[in-house]
Design an enzyme around this catalytic site. Structure first.
Site, PDB file in Angstrom:
ATOM      1  N   ASP A  89      63.727  40.907  62.713  1.00 26.92           N
ATOM      2  CA  ASP A  89      63.162  40.043  63.733  1.00 26.92           C
ATOM      3  C   ASP A  89      63.835  40.417  65.047  1.00 26.92           C
ATOM      4  O   ASP A  89      64.782  41.184  65.079  1.00 26.92           O
ATOM      5  CB  ASP A  89      63.371  38.584  63.377  1.00 26.92           C
ATOM      6  N   ASP A 120      57.417  35.774  55.381  1.00 24.01           N
ATOM      7  CA  ASP A 120      58.853  35.733  55.101  1.00 24.01           C
ATOM      8  C   ASP A 120      59.267  34.271  55.100  1.00 24.01           C
ATOM      9  O   ASP A 120      58.707  33.469  55.882  1.00 24.01           O
ATOM     10  CB  ASP A 120      59.655  36.492  56.177  1.00 24.01           C
TER      11      ASP A 120
END
Ligand SMILES: CCOC(=O)Nc1nc2cc3nc(NC)[nH]c3cc2c(=O)[nH]1
Length: 386
Positions: A102, A280
């Site tokens: 991320d 996720d």
């Protein structure tokens, strides 16, 4: 196993093949420098270069094609420079398959202390020692490049819901400008030539026209994939699902769509039905560390005394040993006395169930029976744990 391509040379370009659709549900395959990702995919979270309480090979054996690393955590400890010096994140953690990182934006907003947000980027203090750090779209992509991430995220601003329209608009417009800067940095670092991918992140809160504007304008940038951000931030499930119905049709059809931070098995099933390819969530791993088991028949809270003398395993039909070889009584005991093995067995069980669900979803789409699979799975969950 996939051979690890030296990402310094011209690797195979990042690609996504849309293999089949069944309603809005999609079956696809992503190719990255570290192998293939079968979609719809669930990506176990490996925040600090490990999927907590699991060996990498175990995670792989359960069917995971990709794990998630957190830029915010790794830039603070051990730092991206140190991981780069040691050969990159794949080598560092012993995971020779795809890694998605991320951008750190979300965690800076949710974890760090004092922070200052400007057009340039965000200045924040570490939640460990209060040290000062700066994160810009360029620095975030540079860090993800140092880690050797196969799928990277633009720096974005995710705001909590509910929020006023002009606040949602401000953050969405900023994220669009940051998408362009992230893309420029990604290309400057030769990401496309290494076969890596950079995803844009669609924002716009729960405001339909802002969601559509964000998706359309991001779609004009040559991103390898697109995330739906700004959801699963406390809004009701119905609002999240409604926003997906509005957002996915406005996103490019030929690129992967990644719904960040989602979710429970039901969230995933309902989001696949609305056109999402990648997920996720810390749910299966975090819940496992707190005594909660996910099974084909719903959740089982092993802290509950009702399990104290139950000799049955969680699910004797499972091919995961944690699920089929240990009694509920034993798991209850381990949880009650807070033994490390409790977290290991329940994390193993939960990730096994999540990957079992994803395989069921992929097979159902392949065979054109996703709607039937969705109904049957929800009925099994509703039956509850016998
Ligand atoms: C995983 C990619 O993260 C980013 O780079 N930005 C980002 N992350 C999010 C993570 C989220 N987790 C949840 N719920 C648990 N919602 C999320 C939203 C974002 C987001 O908008 N933007």
């Amino acid at each position: 196993t996939e051979t690890t391509i030296d990402t310094q040379q011209d690797a195979k370009p990042f690609s996504f093949k849309l293999l089949k659709t069944d309603g809005m549900a999609r079956r696809g395959e992503i190719t990255t420098p570290h192998g293939k990702v079968r979609t719809p995919a669930f990506m176990p979270v490996g925040t600090q270069a490990t999927v907590k309480a699991m060996y990498p090979q175990q995670v792989r054996d359960l069917g995971a094609d990709v794990v998630l690393g957190n830029t915010y955590h790794l830039m603070l400890r051990p730092t991206a420079e140190r991981i780069a010096k040691l050969g990159g994140l794949h080598k560092f953690m012993g995971w020779d398959h795809t890694i998605l990182t991320d951008s750190g934006g979300f965690q800076v907003m949710s974890l760090s202390g004092l922070r200052k947000m400007t057009e340039e980027g965000v200045t924040f203090s570490s939640h460990h020692d209060g040290s000062k750090h700066f994160m810009s779209p360029e620095r975030s992509v540079e860090i993800q490049g140092l880690l050797g991430s196969d799928i990277q995220m633009q720096l974005d601003e995710c705001i909590a819901l509910p929020a006023e329209r002009d606040e949602v608009d401000r953050a969405m417009q900023l994220s669009l400008r940051w998408a362009e800067r992230s893309r420029a940095q990604f290309e400057k670092m030769g990401g496309p030539q290494k076969g890596q991918g950079l995803y844009g992140i669609v924002q716009g809160g729960d405001v339909p026209d802002l969601r559509i504007e964000s998706a359309q304008r991001l779609g004009e940038l040559p991103m390898e994939g697109y995330s739906v951000g700004g959801l699963a931030v406390g809004e009701p499930q119905a609002v999240m699902l409604k926003m997906l119905e509005i957002t996915t049709p406005a996103m490019p059809k030929d690129k992967p769509r990644y719904l960040m931070g989602v979710g429970t098995p039901e969230d995933i099933l309902e989001s696949v039905a609305r056109g999402i390819d990648q997920f996720d969530c810390v749910m299966p791993t975090r819940a496992g560390r707190h005594g909660l088991a996910y099974t084909r028949f719903g959740k089982v809270n092993l802290k509950n005394a009702r399990h104290a003398e139950d000799p049955r395993p969680l699910d004797e039909l499972s091919n995961c040993e944690a699920t089929s070889k240990y009694s509920r009584a034993y798991l209850h005991h381990l949880v009650r006395v807070n033994e490390g093995l409790a977290a290991m067995l329940l994390t193993w069980n939960n990730l096994a169930y999540y990957q079992y669900l994803m395989q069921g979803i992929r097979d159902a789409i392949d065979e054109g029976r996703f709607e039937e699979f969705r109904q049957k799975t929800k009925e099994d969950w509703a039956r509850g744990d016998i």
